[in-house]
Design a protein around this motif. Structure first.
Motif, PDB file in Angstrom:
ATOM      1  N   PRO A  18       3.169   7.828  16.874  1.00 61.00           N
ATOM      2  CA  PRO A  18       2.942   7.145  15.938  1.00 61.00           C
ATOM      3  C   PRO A  18       2.744   6.218  16.381  1.00 61.00           C
ATOM      4  CG  PRO A  18       5.594   8.006  16.024  1.00 61.00           C
ATOM      5  CD  PRO A  18       4.338   7.997  17.158  1.00 61.00           C
ATOM      6  N   LEU A  19       1.643   5.697  15.159  1.00 62.46           N
ATOM      7  CA  LEU A  19       0.994   4.130  14.981  1.00 62.46           C
ATOM      8  C   LEU A  19       1.945   3.553  14.364  1.00 62.46           C
ATOM      9  CD1 LEU A  19      -2.938   5.158  13.591  1.00 62.46           C
ATOM     10  CD2 LEU A  19      -2.141   4.800  16.331  1.00 62.46           C
ATOM     11  N   PRO A  20       2.214   1.985  14.679  1.00 60.96           N
ATOM     12  CA  PRO A  20       2.719   0.712  14.548  1.00 60.96           C
ATOM     13  C   PRO A  20       2.592   0.907  12.928  1.00 60.96           C
ATOM     14  CG  PRO A  20       1.179  -0.416  15.581  1.00 60.96           C
ATOM     15  CD  PRO A  20       0.678   1.689  16.180  1.00 60.96           C
ATOM     16  N   SER A  21       3.925   0.358  12.228  1.00 61.69           N
ATOM     17  CA  SER A  21       2.831  -0.232  10.197  1.00 61.69           C
ATOM     18  C   SER A  21       3.621  -1.251  10.776  1.00 61.69           C
ATOM     19  CB  SER A  21       3.908   1.190   9.800  1.00 61.69           C
ATOM     20  OG  SER A  21       5.699   0.699  10.024  1.00 61.69           O
ATOM     21  N   LYS A  22       2.849  -1.757  11.237  1.00 58.44           N
ATOM     22  CA  LYS A  22       2.645  -3.460  10.793  1.00 58.44           C
ATOM     23  C   LYS A  22       1.918  -3.573   9.764  1.00 58.44           C
ATOM     24  CE  LYS A  22       3.844  -5.708  15.388  1.00 58.44           C
ATOM     25  NZ  LYS A  22       3.438  -6.445  16.498  1.00 58.44           N
ATOM     26  N   THR A  23       2.892  -4.615   8.597  1.00 58.52           N
ATOM     27  CA  THR A  23       2.097  -5.029   7.139  1.00 58.52           C
ATOM     28  C   THR A  23       3.177  -6.288   7.376  1.00 58.52           C
ATOM     29  OG1 THR A  23       2.232  -4.535   5.250  1.00 58.52           O
ATOM     30  CG2 THR A  23       4.051  -4.058   6.121  1.00 58.52           C
ATOM     31  N   TRP A  24       2.327  -7.178   6.259  1.00 54.63           N
ATOM     32  CA  TRP A  24       3.154  -8.588   6.174  1.00 54.63           C
ATOM     33  C   TRP A  24       4.394  -8.475   5.548  1.00 54.63           C
ATOM     34  CZ3 TRP A  24       0.531 -12.576   8.595  1.00 54.63           C
ATOM     35  CH2 TRP A  24      -0.636 -12.130   8.662  1.00 54.63           C
ATOM     36  N   ALA A  25       5.485  -9.320   5.653  1.00 58.15           N
ATOM     37  CA  ALA A  25       6.668  -9.507   5.093  1.00 58.15           C
ATOM     38  C   ALA A  25       6.139 -10.377   3.305  1.00 58.15           C
ATOM     39  CB  ALA A  25       7.351 -10.081   5.403  1.00 58.15           C
ATOM     40  N   LEU A  26       6.755  -9.549   2.183  1.00 54.01           N
ATOM     41  CA  LEU A  26       6.474  -9.556   0.801  1.00 54.01           C
ATOM     42  C   LEU A  26       7.740 -10.296   0.749  1.00 54.01           C
ATOM     43  CD1 LEU A  26       3.648  -7.621  -0.211  1.00 54.01           C
ATOM     44  CD2 LEU A  26       3.193  -9.104   1.081  1.00 54.01           C
ATOM     45  N   ASP A  27       7.729 -11.350  -0.126  1.00 58.56           N
ATOM     46  CA  ASP A  27       8.896 -11.692  -0.584  1.00 58.56           C
ATOM     47  C   ASP A  27       8.302 -11.835  -2.365  1.00 58.56           C
ATOM     48  OD1 ASP A  27      10.805 -13.237  -1.601  1.00 58.56           O
ATOM     49  OD2 ASP A  27      10.503 -15.158  -0.520  1.00 58.56           O
ATOM     50  N   PHE A  28       9.323 -11.049  -2.378  1.00 62.54           N
ATOM     51  CA  PHE A  28       9.151 -10.764  -4.314  1.00 62.54           C
ATOM     52  C   PHE A  28       9.358 -11.324  -5.775  1.00 62.54           C
ATOM     53  CE2 PHE A  28       8.897  -6.704  -1.668  1.00 62.54           C
ATOM     54  CZ  PHE A  28       7.994  -5.630  -2.297  1.00 62.54           C
ATOM     55  N   GLU A  29      10.504 -12.415  -4.564  1.00 62.04           N
ATOM     56  CA  GLU A  29      12.014 -12.941  -5.692  1.00 62.04           C
ATOM     57  C   GLU A  29      10.532 -13.860  -6.125  1.00 62.04           C
ATOM     58  OE1 GLU A  29      15.275 -13.517  -4.615  1.00 62.04           O
ATOM     59  OE2 GLU A  29      15.763 -11.405  -4.711  1.00 62.04           O
ATOM     60  N   ASN A  30       9.500 -15.219  -4.901  1.00 64.05           N
ATOM     61  CA  ASN A  30       9.450 -15.940  -4.407  1.00 64.05           C
ATOM     62  C   ASN A  30       7.669 -15.678  -4.694  1.00 64.05           C
ATOM     63  OD1 ASN A  30      11.259 -17.924  -4.538  1.00 64.05           O
ATOM     64  ND2 ASN A  30      11.960 -17.315  -2.701  1.00 64.05           N
ATOM     65  N   GLY A  31       7.232 -14.316  -5.087  1.00 66.20           N
ATOM     66  CA  GLY A  31       5.544 -14.502  -4.716  1.00 66.20           C
ATOM     67  C   GLY A  31       4.935 -15.141  -3.484  1.00 66.20           C
ATOM     68  N   LYS A  32       5.541 -14.548  -2.277  1.00 66.78           N
ATOM     69  CA  LYS A  32       5.012 -15.092  -1.247  1.00 66.78           C
ATOM     70  C   LYS A  32       4.946 -14.689  -0.066  1.00 66.78           C
ATOM     71  CE  LYS A  32       7.253 -20.349  -2.027  1.00 66.78           C
ATOM     72  NZ  LYS A  32       5.587 -20.983  -1.379  1.00 66.78           N
ATOM     73  N   ILE A  33       4.020 -14.672   0.488  1.00 62.32           N
ATOM     74  CA  ILE A  33       3.820 -13.875   2.715  1.00 62.32           C
ATOM     75  C   ILE A  33       4.638 -14.265   3.679  1.00 62.32           C
ATOM     76  CG2 ILE A  33       2.478 -12.783   3.539  1.00 62.32           C
ATOM     77  CD1 ILE A  33       0.121 -11.891   1.099  1.00 62.32           C
ATOM     78  N   GLY A  34       5.000 -13.635   4.796  1.00 60.20           N
ATOM     79  CA  GLY A  34       5.789 -14.221   5.210  1.00 60.20           C
ATOM     80  C   GLY A  34       5.246 -13.577   6.319  1.00 60.20           C
ATOM     81  N   SER A  35       5.826 -13.512   7.577  1.00 62.62           N
ATOM     82  CA  SER A  35       5.424 -13.028   9.361  1.00 62.62           C
ATOM     83  C   SER A  35       5.361 -11.800   8.769  1.00 62.62           C
ATOM     84  CB  SER A  35       6.411 -13.506   9.854  1.00 62.62           C
ATOM     85  OG  SER A  35       8.032 -12.757   9.374  1.00 62.62           O
ATOM     86  N   THR A  36       4.854 -11.013  10.157  1.00 64.33           N
ATOM     87  CA  THR A  36       4.593  -9.668   9.731  1.00 64.33           C
ATOM     88  C   THR A  36       5.721  -8.528   9.982  1.00 64.33           C
ATOM     89  OG1 THR A  36       4.091  -9.277  12.193  1.00 64.33           O
ATOM     90  CG2 THR A  36       2.535  -9.783  11.393  1.00 64.33           C
ATOM     91  N   ILE A  37       6.179  -7.658   9.855  1.00 58.97           N
ATOM     92  CA  ILE A  37       7.039  -6.636   9.497  1.00 58.97           C
ATOM     93  C   ILE A  37       7.097  -5.069  10.328  1.00 58.97           C
ATOM     94  CG2 ILE A  37       8.422  -7.898   8.546  1.00 58.97           C
ATOM     95  CD1 ILE A  37       8.191  -5.537   6.319  1.00 58.97           C
ATOM     96  N   ASP A  38       7.524  -4.812  11.201  1.00 60.63           N
ATOM     97  CA  ASP A  38       7.615  -3.450  11.198  1.00 60.63           C
ATOM     98  C   ASP A  38       8.648  -2.349  11.166  1.00 60.63           C
ATOM     99  OD1 ASP A  38       5.939  -1.683  11.948  1.00 60.63           O
ATOM    100  OD2 ASP A  38       6.106  -2.055  14.527  1.00 60.63           O
ATOM    101  N   GLY A  39       8.054  -0.477  11.239  1.00 56.72           N
ATOM    102  CA  GLY A  39       9.362  -0.219  11.274  1.00 56.72           C
ATOM    103  C   GLY A  39       9.966  -0.193   9.588  1.00 56.72           C
TER     104      GLY A  39
END
Length: 142
Positions: free
Chosen positions: A24-45
């Protein structure tokens, strides 16, 4: 010499077998902080899958041009309506299952439960990921 193509499908069969056995292809995406409305590093899995579950349920379907009409949930249609508990018991799980089934990382939606607390709706979703044996449970506040 024939003018019609040869109907042997061995090349197609090989391609389909290779596609089924591919990783399967990796599911890497940006980490979203829903409480503060910010985008962080990347996450996967599992983290990326959990974020998808939250985001798919919170995003109103067909409202944002950036998403296709398949993405998101239609729960806002039920907000403020005078609906019977039986209708809500049928529609909320159907709508959430429809929103989550869109992603090919999810094999099956096992259970959807909800509870209301004032103006808020809390949804618990249990899904079986396509890769892995661990059932993921996520609570989403809408």
């Amino acid at each position: 010499m024939a003018f019609t193509p040869d109907n042997e499908t061995e090349f197609l069969d090989e391609a389909l077998a290779e596609e089924e056995s591919s990783t399967p292809l990796p599911s890497k995406t940006w980490a979203l902080d829903f409480e503060n409305g910010k985008i962080g590093s990347t996450i996967d899995g599992d983290k990326a899958l959990r974020q998808f579950i939250i985001k798919a349920i919170k995003t109103e379907r067909s409202r944002y041009v950036i998403y296709s009409d398949d993405y998101g949930c239609e729960l806002t249609e039920l907000v403020g309506g005078d609906y019977t508990p039986a209708l809500l018991d049928a529609e909320i799980p159907r709508m959430v299952t429809e929103a989550l089934s869109y992603d090919d990382r999810i094999d099956e939606v096992i259970e959807i439960t909800y509870r209301r607390d004032g103006d808020k709706l809390f949804i618990n979703a249990r899904v079986v990921p396509a890769a892995g044996d661990v059932v993921i449970t996520e609570e989403v506040e809408t």
